[in-house]
Design an enzyme around this catalytic site. Structure first.
Site, PDB file in Angstrom:
ATOM      1  N   HIS A 180       0.839  -1.198   0.000  1.00  0.00           N
ATOM      2  CA  HIS A 180       0.000   0.000   0.000  1.00  0.00           C
ATOM      3  C   HIS A 180       0.877   1.253   0.000  1.00  0.00           C
ATOM      4  O   HIS A 180       0.640   2.203  -0.769  1.00  0.00           O
ATOM      5  CB  HIS A 180      -0.901  -0.030   1.237  1.00  0.00           C
ATOM      6  CG  HIS A 180      -1.710   1.204   1.463  1.00  0.00           C
ATOM      7  ND1 HIS A 180      -3.055   1.272   1.223  1.00  0.00           N
ATOM      8  CD2 HIS A 180      -1.363   2.439   1.927  1.00  0.00           C
ATOM      9  CE1 HIS A 180      -3.512   2.477   1.526  1.00  0.00           C
ATOM     10  NE2 HIS A 180      -2.503   3.221   1.962  1.00  0.00           N
ATOM     11  N   GLU A 181       1.910   1.259   0.835  1.00  0.00           N
ATOM     12  CA  GLU A 181       2.791   2.433   0.915  1.00  0.00           C
ATOM     13  C   GLU A 181       3.616   2.609  -0.354  1.00  0.00           C
ATOM     14  O   GLU A 181       3.858   3.732  -0.808  1.00  0.00           O
ATOM     15  CB  GLU A 181       3.697   2.334   2.144  1.00  0.00           C
ATOM     16  CG  GLU A 181       2.958   2.357   3.472  1.00  0.00           C
ATOM     17  CD  GLU A 181       1.982   3.528   3.569  1.00  0.00           C
ATOM     18  OE1 GLU A 181       2.323   4.638   3.107  1.00  0.00           O
ATOM     19  OE2 GLU A 181       0.875   3.336   4.099  1.00  0.00           O
ATOM     20  N   HIS A 184       1.747   4.483  -2.970  1.00  0.00           N
ATOM     21  CA  HIS A 184       1.762   5.933  -2.787  1.00  0.00           C
ATOM     22  C   HIS A 184       3.021   6.550  -3.397  1.00  0.00           C
ATOM     23  O   HIS A 184       2.986   7.668  -3.911  1.00  0.00           O
ATOM     24  CB  HIS A 184       1.690   6.282  -1.295  1.00  0.00           C
ATOM     25  CG  HIS A 184       0.317   6.189  -0.706  1.00  0.00           C
ATOM     26  ND1 HIS A 184      -0.795   6.735  -1.308  1.00  0.00           N
ATOM     27  CD2 HIS A 184      -0.129   5.606   0.449  1.00  0.00           C
ATOM     28  CE1 HIS A 184      -1.856   6.505  -0.552  1.00  0.00           C
ATOM     29  NE2 HIS A 184      -1.487   5.818   0.506  1.00  0.00           N
ATOM     30  N   GLU A 255      -6.714   6.530  -0.797  1.00  0.00           N
ATOM     31  CA  GLU A 255      -6.487   5.354   0.035  1.00  0.00           C
ATOM     32  C   GLU A 255      -7.139   4.114  -0.581  1.00  0.00           C
ATOM     33  O   GLU A 255      -6.585   3.019  -0.525  1.00  0.00           O
ATOM     34  CB  GLU A 255      -7.017   5.594   1.455  1.00  0.00           C
ATOM     35  CG  GLU A 255      -6.313   6.712   2.191  1.00  0.00           C
ATOM     36  CD  GLU A 255      -4.805   6.503   2.250  1.00  0.00           C
ATOM     37  OE1 GLU A 255      -4.351   5.369   2.482  1.00  0.00           O
ATOM     38  OE2 GLU A 255      -4.074   7.498   2.053  1.00  0.00           O
TER      39      GLU A 255
END
Length: 636
Positions: A180-181, A184, A255
């Protein structure tokens, strides 16, 4: 994921951020003038109230356009000054954010089982996404389950994790959070997040000034100071209100995208879904207690801080995120106690056999031989795990130590020519570092047996350890690299690739690097440097003249530059090639995918992708500050 499409979307979001910021500061100017008028009017009312004059009119009479302009200029100066200060702070990259939150770097040679697990997951995710391995920071006193990515670009990015995150999540769950990070970082959100921190610091700084003044005690001017402090605090509170509103407006939808991207990275929706369920069952949730959390709350994996009853939360509700990833979820959370898992090395051993069997079976079914080293470059997390197992443990261990990583990079540059080799040894003996030369000579046999396809992955594994060097050690390391490269009085493409990646990803750690300002909006503006770079690439990757021509034509076709012709081989000098690659880096983001896909399609033309071609494409992408496009997908 389409990195460049997301980059363009992030640029549009930045435009909206600027608009919202200007509106917010303008409202603060009006509110500041209103507070000043009320304060002066209240003083007048306490002094003497003229007959027949209402309180409202007395306050209204205090309004002055001259004062309005002066106050407006003062507020803009304060806000812009605070922004410039914060921008200078954050120019050091993500490590500054991590340190402000109380984080400390997890050293790559850590022997703690939990820390080793998160380091290995970050390594695998970086290699799968075509990025250098970023440093990892631990928020050791945070019991909430959370993580973040921070930095101005992939070259100065860091990953941060809380103690609760590494103690409570198993490997699959942790992999989902880290993926997930990484999304980003890859889709441009990280850079937008840093700009958001900078811009909103200016607005919220005014409130900080008000709090300071409210604490001032003075016998002679206490009332006036108190009133001014109260006015500034009110303005600052409203600034914080606007800041939270802007964070929420910019952050929430991203998100969901990052969760979906994590599933795409890992091919395992259960991992991130279970991580979110563990958060739901954890008493501390995703909360962060650091005083610096307010201005960076939007960078975290989960809601780090909730204000105003959650009205402007930067993250969607937890249940909504779980249902997006796992629509059949029954609503049950996962409740865990802190427990130690088997050391990461044992977990790796258990995985290696399964992965090796799967790869062997796939090869048998297809009737093909698969080079295990090539698995590391396929952009698939399972393939990366298997490919890493083919780097000798001794070399991987050295890649996690600053001195060992330095020795590996220098060892890759040693020449087969005895005269040049002796000259290189002489350079290293001029300013000897205890143990360095012995380490290089010890590693030489393993390096000589290492597949060429693993050279750059080994370099990327070494990045976090090399970032642990001191500034003086890095300066000496860089000097030694250049001496070894120039020992034979020429620079070949591998040497250029290795030095370019090291310099691009390490320089930001040891000094402030000026970001390139794009200046080329049209492909025709970069036609000549593109032509030169593509010519060098196809000559290096092909021997047959017809293959060279076809590869070049495919490359210019992908870039939309149909009228270009290939340069003669003798016109493709390395010095000009290096200058041309730097020119391509000045292109606007919307041009970069066309150029990079042109290079990718050119090397795919003959169906054989050599390690040299991979190295060149990866290094070009590094200079262009872009993720490496997949070289293993079918041609489009």
């Amino acid at each position: 994921m389409d990195f460049f499409a997301h980059q363009d979307r992030a640029r549009r979001n930045t435009g909206w951020l600027v608009v919202l910021f200007i509106i917010a500061v303008t409202l603060l100017v009006f509110l500041a003038n209103f507070c000043i008028a009320v304060t002066i009017g209240w003083t007048e009312l306490n002094a003497v109230k003229p007959n027949g004059t209402s309180s409202f009119n007395i306050i209204l009479d205090q309004f002055s356009w001259k004062r309005f302009i002066y106050v407006g200029i003062a507020i803009w100066c304060v806000v812009l000054g605070a922004i410039i200060f914060k921008r200078l702070q954050l120019s050091e990259g993500g490590k500054r954010v991590a340190e402000s939150l109380g984080g400390h770097r997890i050293y790559p040679n850590s022997d703690n089982a939990d820390e080793r697990r998160v380091l290995n997951v970050v390594e695998e995710m970086a290699l799968a996404s075509g990025m250098p391995v970023p440093p990892v920071y631990l928020l050791a006193y945070e019991v909430g389950i959370n993580a973040f990515a921070a930095g101005n670009s992939p070259s100065d990015a860091v990953i941060g994790v809380t103690r609760g995150c590494i103690n409570l999540l198993n490997r699959d769950e942790l992999q989902g959070v880290i993926a997930h990070e990484f999304s980003h970082i890859l889709n441009g959100d990280m850079r937008l997040n840093m700009r958001l921190i900078t811009a909103l610091h200016g607005i919220e700084f005014i409130g900080g000034m008000g709090e300071v003044l409210l604490r001032v005690r003075s016998n002679r001017s206490g009332a006036q100071v108190f009133l001014l402090g109260g006015a500034l605090w009110i303005i600052g509170f409203l600034g914080t209100f606007f800041g939270d509103m802007i964070r929420s407006a910019v952050s929430r939808q991203r998100e969901f995208l990052a969760d979906a991207s994590a599933v795409q990275f890992t091919r395992n929706p259960q991992g991130i879904a279970d991580a979110l369920k563990v958060i739901g069952g954890h008493q501390a949730g995703t909360s962060i207690s650091s005083p610096a959390t307010g201005e960076v709350s939007h960078i975290f994996f989960g809601q780090a801080l909730s204000r105003l009853g959650g009205m402007f939360d930067t993250h969607p509700p937890l249940m909504d995120r779980i249902l997006r990833v796992q629509p059949e979820w029954n609503g049950a959370f996962i409740y865990k106690e802190v427990q130690k898992e088997a050391p990461e090395t044992e977990a790796e051993d258990r995985n290696k056999e399964k992965l090796a069997k799967a790869v062997a079976m796939g090869a048998a079914l297809n009737g093909e031989f698969i080079d295990p080293a090539e698995l590391l470059l396929q952009g698939n997390i399972v393939s990366v795990q298997e490919g890493l197992s083919h780097i000798p443990d001794a070399l991987r261990g050295q890649a996690h130590d600053p001195l060992g990583a330095s020795a590996l990079m220098l060892g890759l540059l040693f020449s087969d020519d005895e005269a040049v080799y002796q000259k290189q040894l002489g350079y290293l003996k001029q300013k000897p570092t205890p143990g360095l030369l012995e380490l290089i000579q010890q590693q030489t046999p393993a390096l000589e047996q290492l597949s060429r396809a693993l050279y750059l992955p080994l370099l990327e594994l070494s990045m976090p350890a090399l970032k642990c060097l001191s500034a003086e050690q890095y300066k000496l390391f860089k000097q030694r690299l250049l001496l070894l490269i120039r020992a034979d009085e020429e620079v070949d493409l591998f040497e250029w690739c290795l030095f370019q990646e090291l310099q691009h990803y390490l320089d930001p750690e040891f000094g402030k690097v000026r970001n390139l300002r794009p200046r080329y909006r049209e492909m025709q503006q970069v036609a000549e440097p593109y032509r030169l770079v593509l010519s060098v690439l196809v000559y290096e990757g092909h021997d047959d003249s017809e293959d060279i021509e076809r590869a070049f034509n495919r490359g210019i076709g992908s870039a939309g530059l149909y009228n270009l012709t290939i340069l003669p081989a003798d016109a493709c000098e390395l010095g000009e090639f290096r200058a041309a690659v730097k020119e391509l880096a000045y292109a606007y983001p919307h041009l970069k995918p066309r150029m990079l896909m042109g290079f990718v399609n050119a090397v795919k033309q003959d169906g054989v992708i050599t390690p040299v071609e991979r190295e060149i494409v990866r290094s070009i992408a590094a200079v262009m500050d872009s993720p490496v496009p997949s070289l293993d997908e079918p041609q489009g």
